[in-house]
Design a protein around this motif. Structure first.
Motif, PDB file in Angstrom:
ATOM      1  N   LEU A  19      33.535  41.562  46.720  1.00  0.00           N
ATOM      2  CA  LEU A  19      32.814  40.403  47.229  1.00  0.00           C
ATOM      3  C   LEU A  19      31.309  40.672  47.150  1.00  0.00           C
ATOM      4  CD1 LEU A  19      34.848  39.353  50.399  1.00  0.00           C
ATOM      5  CD2 LEU A  19      34.968  38.402  48.101  1.00  0.00           C
ATOM      6  N   GLY A  20      30.575  39.703  46.634  1.00  0.00           N
ATOM      7  CA  GLY A  20      29.135  39.847  46.497  1.00  0.00           C
ATOM      8  C   GLY A  20      28.692  40.401  45.157  1.00  0.00           C
ATOM      9  N   ASP A  21      29.643  40.971  44.383  1.00  0.00           N
ATOM     10  CA  ASP A  21      29.304  41.460  43.047  1.00  0.00           C
ATOM     11  C   ASP A  21      29.137  40.286  42.090  1.00  0.00           C
ATOM     12  OD1 ASP A  21      29.567  44.050  43.907  1.00  0.00           O
ATOM     13  OD2 ASP A  21      31.467  44.434  42.872  1.00  0.00           O
ATOM     14  N   VAL A  22      28.322  40.499  41.065  1.00  0.00           N
ATOM     15  CA  VAL A  22      28.234  39.512  39.987  1.00  0.00           C
ATOM     16  C   VAL A  22      29.546  39.547  39.210  1.00  0.00           C
ATOM     17  CG1 VAL A  22      27.063  38.876  37.843  1.00  0.00           C
ATOM     18  CG2 VAL A  22      25.727  39.656  39.810  1.00  0.00           C
ATOM     19  N   PHE A  23      30.138  38.381  39.021  1.00  0.00           N
ATOM     20  CA  PHE A  23      31.425  38.300  38.329  1.00  0.00           C
ATOM     21  C   PHE A  23      31.218  38.577  36.844  1.00  0.00           C
ATOM     22  CE2 PHE A  23      35.428  36.394  36.936  1.00  0.00           C
ATOM     23  CZ  PHE A  23      36.285  36.821  37.947  1.00  0.00           C
ATOM     24  N   PRO A  24      32.141  39.298  36.194  1.00  0.00           N
ATOM     25  CA  PRO A  24      31.982  39.637  34.776  1.00  0.00           C
ATOM     26  C   PRO A  24      31.749  38.413  33.896  1.00  0.00           C
ATOM     27  CG  PRO A  24      33.808  40.870  35.726  1.00  0.00           C
ATOM     28  CD  PRO A  24      33.366  39.883  36.774  1.00  0.00           C
ATOM     29  N   ASN A  25      30.849  38.574  32.932  1.00  0.00           N
ATOM     30  CA  ASN A  25      30.531  37.493  32.005  1.00  0.00           C
ATOM     31  C   ASN A  25      31.321  37.723  30.715  1.00  0.00           C
ATOM     32  OD1 ASN A  25      29.359  35.272  30.813  1.00  0.00           O
ATOM     33  ND2 ASN A  25      27.503  36.359  30.193  1.00  0.00           N
ATOM     34  N   PHE A  26      32.557  37.287  30.696  1.00  0.00           N
ATOM     35  CA  PHE A  26      33.449  37.578  29.584  1.00  0.00           C
ATOM     36  C   PHE A  26      33.463  36.457  28.544  1.00  0.00           C
ATOM     37  CE2 PHE A  26      35.812  35.559  33.053  1.00  0.00           C
ATOM     38  CZ  PHE A  26      36.398  34.486  32.415  1.00  0.00           C
ATOM     39  N   ASP A  27      33.862  36.808  27.324  1.00  0.00           N
ATOM     40  CA  ASP A  27      34.128  35.831  26.268  1.00  0.00           C
ATOM     41  C   ASP A  27      35.618  35.542  26.257  1.00  0.00           C
ATOM     42  OD1 ASP A  27      31.473  35.586  24.912  1.00  0.00           O
ATOM     43  OD2 ASP A  27      31.761  37.732  24.604  1.00  0.00           O
ATOM     44  N   ALA A  28      35.988  34.300  25.981  1.00  0.00           N
ATOM     45  CA  ALA A  28      37.412  33.949  25.987  1.00  0.00           C
ATOM     46  C   ALA A  28      37.689  32.780  25.058  1.00  0.00           C
ATOM     47  CB  ALA A  28      37.859  33.598  27.406  1.00  0.00           C
ATOM     48  N   GLU A  29      38.905  32.781  24.527  1.00  0.00           N
ATOM     49  CA  GLU A  29      39.415  31.621  23.799  1.00  0.00           C
ATOM     50  C   GLU A  29      40.141  30.739  24.797  1.00  0.00           C
ATOM     51  OE1 GLU A  29      38.883  30.784  20.671  1.00  0.00           O
ATOM     52  OE2 GLU A  29      37.672  32.583  20.353  1.00  0.00           O
ATOM     53  N   THR A  30      39.849  29.455  24.753  1.00  0.00           N
ATOM     54  CA  THR A  30      40.435  28.522  25.719  1.00  0.00           C
ATOM     55  C   THR A  30      40.905  27.250  25.026  1.00  0.00           C
ATOM     56  OG1 THR A  30      38.527  27.122  26.288  1.00  0.00           O
ATOM     57  CG2 THR A  30      38.595  29.322  27.284  1.00  0.00           C
ATOM     58  N   THR A  31      41.524  26.396  25.810  1.00  0.00           N
ATOM     59  CA  THR A  31      42.000  25.114  25.273  1.00  0.00           C
ATOM     60  C   THR A  31      40.865  24.159  24.926  1.00  0.00           C
ATOM     61  OG1 THR A  31      42.304  24.418  27.578  1.00  0.00           O
ATOM     62  CG2 THR A  31      44.266  25.190  26.388  1.00  0.00           C
TER      63      THR A  31
END
Length: 219
Positions: free
Chosen positions: A4-16
């Motif tokens: 909690l409070g951490d910066v959430f990972p900035n990931f690359d993803a394939e999506t719909t």
């Protein structure tokens, strides 16, 4: 592990909706990322359908929603019609994207693997994780359910209401709180500050004589 409070990972993803970079997709909005074991499974279908029904409520709160399941984009797209029919809104476009995580790379990175639930090949399934991320990209809520237990998305909306309210005012929400009910003044607010900020304050008398439960109407 993201705390909690951490910066959430900035990931690359394939999506719909095509490839995304998570932080860019989120923009200045709040976000909810919730994961699923697999496509065309019963509990997952009920959950995704419920979020379709509740999508206007998330939008009203400035929240973007994105789901993850450990199958391909092609399989996701075939599944969407089942979800919409179950939700009772088959004629409408699907309101949020689904992330493909076939290799479980993202599920592993975010530590949302359920070791006790496995697919037909014996591979552990993705658990039912929920992450709430604020506009500063910080994680504000993390809940991890086992694969066999469906979530309560009304509760997730309730928590978002609490987070947004408490960010705006120096209050906290008590047990079983619902929007518009009384809230509690945060302990860090001094007695002098309280007089100005919360003129309708009620102090609950307790045997200890300590005035730490300070209630006030919804700001």
């Amino acid at each position: 592990m993201v705390n909690l409070g951490d910066v959430f990972p900035n990931f690359d993803a394939e999506t719909t909706i095509g490839p995304i970079k998570f932080h860019d997709w989120l923009g200045d909005s709040w976000g909810v990322l919730f994961s699923h074991p697999a496509d065309f499974t019963p509990v997952c279908t009920t959950e995704l359908a419920r979020v379709v029904q509740l999508h206007p409520e998330f939008t009203k709160r400035g929240v973007k929603v994105i789901a993850l399941s450990c199958d391909s984009v092609e399989t996701h797209k075939k599944w969407l019609n089942d979800i919409q029919v179950y939700a009772g809104c088959a004629s409408e476009g699907f309101p949020y994207p689904l992330i493909a995580d076939e290799d479980r790379k993202l599920a592993t990175t975010l530590q949302m693997i359920d070791p006790d639930e496995r697919d037909s090949d014996g591979i552990p399934l993705t658990a039912r994780a929920v992450f709430v991320i604020d506009p500063k990209k910080k994680m504000r809520l993390s809940i991890l359910y086992p694969a066999t237990t469906g979530r309560n998305f009304d509760e997730i909306l309730r928590v978002i209401d609490s987070l947004q309210l408490c960010d705006k005012h120096k209050v906290a929400t008590p047990v079983d709180w619902k929007p518009q009910e009384h809230v509690m003044v945060q302990p860090t607010v001094s007695d002098e500050e309280v007089k100005t900020l919360f003129p309708l304050l009620t102090i609950v008398a307790l045997p200890s004589g300590k005035n730490y439960i300070r209630k006030t109407p919804h700001p």
